[in-house]
Motif scaffolding. Sequence first.
Motif, mmCIF file in Angstrom:
data_model
loop_
_atom_site.group_PDB
_atom_site.id
_atom_site.type_symbol
_atom_site.label_atom_id
_atom_site.label_comp_id
_atom_site.label_asym_id
_atom_site.label_seq_id
_atom_site.Cartn_x
_atom_site.Cartn_y
_atom_site.Cartn_z
ATOM 1 N N ILE A 110 48.189 42.104 43.465
ATOM 2 C CA ILE A 110 48.791 41.426 42.307
ATOM 3 C C ILE A 110 50.059 40.733 42.811
ATOM 4 O O ILE A 110 50.949 41.379 43.359
ATOM 5 C CB ILE A 110 49.167 42.434 41.201
ATOM 6 C CG1 ILE A 110 47.957 43.231 40.728
ATOM 7 C CG2 ILE A 110 49.886 41.748 40.051
ATOM 8 C CD1 ILE A 110 46.995 42.497 39.854
ATOM 9 N N GLU A 114 51.771 38.456 40.725
ATOM 10 C CA GLU A 114 52.639 38.214 39.581
ATOM 11 C C GLU A 114 52.094 38.980 38.381
ATOM 12 O O GLU A 114 50.909 38.877 38.069
ATOM 13 C CB GLU A 114 52.667 36.709 39.256
ATOM 14 C CG GLU A 114 53.647 36.321 38.190
ATOM 15 C CD GLU A 114 53.598 34.821 37.913
ATOM 16 O OE1 GLU A 114 53.579 34.462 36.718
ATOM 17 O OE2 GLU A 114 53.565 34.030 38.862
ATOM 18 N N ALA A 115 52.946 39.774 37.755
ATOM 19 C CA ALA A 115 52.553 40.520 36.550
ATOM 20 C C ALA A 115 53.744 40.582 35.610
ATOM 21 O O ALA A 115 54.881 40.736 36.052
ATOM 22 C CB ALA A 115 52.098 41.931 36.918
ATOM 23 N N ASP A 116 53.481 40.445 34.331
ATOM 24 C CA ASP A 116 54.555 40.535 33.337
ATOM 25 C C ASP A 116 55.137 41.949 33.342
ATOM 26 O O ASP A 116 54.405 42.914 33.559
ATOM 27 C CB ASP A 116 54.015 40.214 31.935
ATOM 28 C CG ASP A 116 53.595 38.760 31.801
ATOM 29 O OD1 ASP A 116 54.009 37.947 32.662
ATOM 30 O OD2 ASP A 116 52.859 38.446 30.862
ATOM 31 N N LYS A 142 47.921 43.220 29.932
ATOM 32 C CA LYS A 142 48.828 42.095 30.148
ATOM 33 C C LYS A 142 48.245 41.190 31.230
ATOM 34 O O LYS A 142 47.476 41.643 32.086
ATOM 35 C CB LYS A 142 50.211 42.607 30.560
ATOM 36 C CG LYS A 142 50.201 43.348 31.895
ATOM 37 C CD LYS A 142 51.574 43.860 32.250
ATOM 38 C CE LYS A 142 51.554 44.541 33.615
ATOM 39 N NZ LYS A 142 52.848 45.044 34.006
ATOM 40 N N PRO A 143 48.601 39.899 31.225
ATOM 41 C CA PRO A 143 48.078 38.993 32.252
ATOM 42 C C PRO A 143 48.737 39.245 33.607
ATOM 43 O O PRO A 143 49.899 39.630 33.687
ATOM 44 C CB PRO A 143 48.425 37.603 31.716
ATOM 45 C CG PRO A 143 49.514 37.815 30.734
ATOM 46 C CD PRO A 143 49.401 39.211 30.223
ATOM 47 N N ALA A 144 47.953 39.035 34.659
ATOM 48 C CA ALA A 144 48.457 39.156 36.028
ATOM 49 C C ALA A 144 47.739 38.130 36.887
ATOM 50 O O ALA A 144 46.613 37.709 36.577
ATOM 51 C CB ALA A 144 48.213 40.562 36.558
ATOM 52 N N ILE A 145 48.382 37.727 37.978
ATOM 53 C CA ILE A 145 47.793 36.756 38.894
ATOM 54 C C ILE A 145 47.532 37.447 40.227
ATOM 55 O O ILE A 145 48.419 38.101 40.785
ATOM 56 C CB ILE A 145 48.699 35.520 39.065
ATOM 57 C CG1 ILE A 145 48.880 34.834 37.708
ATOM 58 C CG2 ILE A 145 48.118 34.557 40.089
ATOM 59 C CD1 ILE A 145 49.844 33.679 37.701
ATOM 60 N N GLY A 198 45.025 33.483 43.279
ATOM 61 C CA GLY A 198 45.334 32.587 42.176
ATOM 62 C C GLY A 198 44.544 32.846 40.906
ATOM 63 O O GLY A 198 44.772 32.196 39.889
ATOM 64 N N VAL A 199 43.624 33.793 40.922
ATOM 65 C CA VAL A 199 42.823 34.106 39.744
ATOM 66 C C VAL A 199 43.652 34.944 38.776
ATOM 67 O O VAL A 199 44.340 35.872 39.180
ATOM 68 C CB VAL A 199 41.529 34.861 40.148
ATOM 69 C CG1 VAL A 199 40.748 35.302 38.918
ATOM 70 C CG2 VAL A 199 40.667 33.982 41.038
ATOM 71 N N ARG A 200 43.572 34.597 37.487
ATOM 72 C CA ARG A 200 44.311 35.306 36.444
ATOM 73 C C ARG A 200 43.362 36.317 35.792
ATOM 74 O O ARG A 200 42.261 35.963 35.386
ATOM 75 C CB ARG A 200 44.814 34.322 35.406
ATOM 76 C CG ARG A 200 45.593 34.951 34.264
ATOM 77 C CD ARG A 200 46.041 33.899 33.271
ATOM 78 N NE ARG A 200 47.040 33.008 33.835
ATOM 79 C CZ ARG A 200 48.354 33.223 33.797
ATOM 80 N NH1 ARG A 200 48.811 34.305 33.223
ATOM 81 N NH2 ARG A 200 49.198 32.362 34.311
ATOM 82 N N THR A 253 53.705 44.077 40.017
ATOM 83 C CA THR A 253 53.587 43.133 41.121
ATOM 84 C C THR A 253 53.599 43.892 42.441
ATOM 85 O O THR A 253 54.367 44.831 42.613
ATOM 86 C CB THR A 253 54.754 42.127 41.075
ATOM 87 O OG1 THR A 253 54.703 41.445 39.820
ATOM 88 C CG2 THR A 253 54.673 41.123 42.192
#
Length: 187
Positions: free
Chosen positions: A134, A136-138, A151-154, A158-160, A169
């Motif tokens: 991961i 990026e994660a909120d 919650k969304p994570a990247i 690059g896949v969400r 993260t």
Amino acid sequence: MKISGGEIRPGSVIEHNGGLWVAVKCNTVKPGKGGAFNQVEMKNLMDGTKLNERFRTVDTVEQVLLEKKDFQYLYEQGDALVFMDVESYEQLELPQEFVGDRARFLKDGMMVTVQLYGEKPIGIALPDQLVLEIVEADPVVKGQTAASSYKPAILENGVRILVPPFIATGERVLVDTNELTYLRRAD
């Protein structure tokens, strides 16, 4: 190999109307009057078109057996992806649109299975599950744990995706590559 129309099952590859078709859904129908038939939803392996067809049990179709070979992903070259046959070391170039959105999951050295009809590739299967990081994660919002909220994570490619609130993260997670879903934390 010839089979009757009633023997067609989901996943069967048949030759029909001059093309190669894979059965997606099959439904055996036994009307009150007349003979039973198999209602088959098919997808063309070459161009992706769909077709609904009725096959009676007396109809015969040619079932096609596809060869499956293991290939290793090497690199991207322009709009093509280069794979190597692990037995003969021959290289195979496939256009990116052949692999589709799943091309983002390819990593150097990854093993994939390519379906061949004769010498022509008609399908590719990536591993069903991959471990990815991961990037990026909120952050967790207090009080959000009462309900099963995601919650969304990247991911590193690059896949969400959606992950549980406790994933941060930098963590490595197991992802289903077919459904693009979080499965669990990686060991």
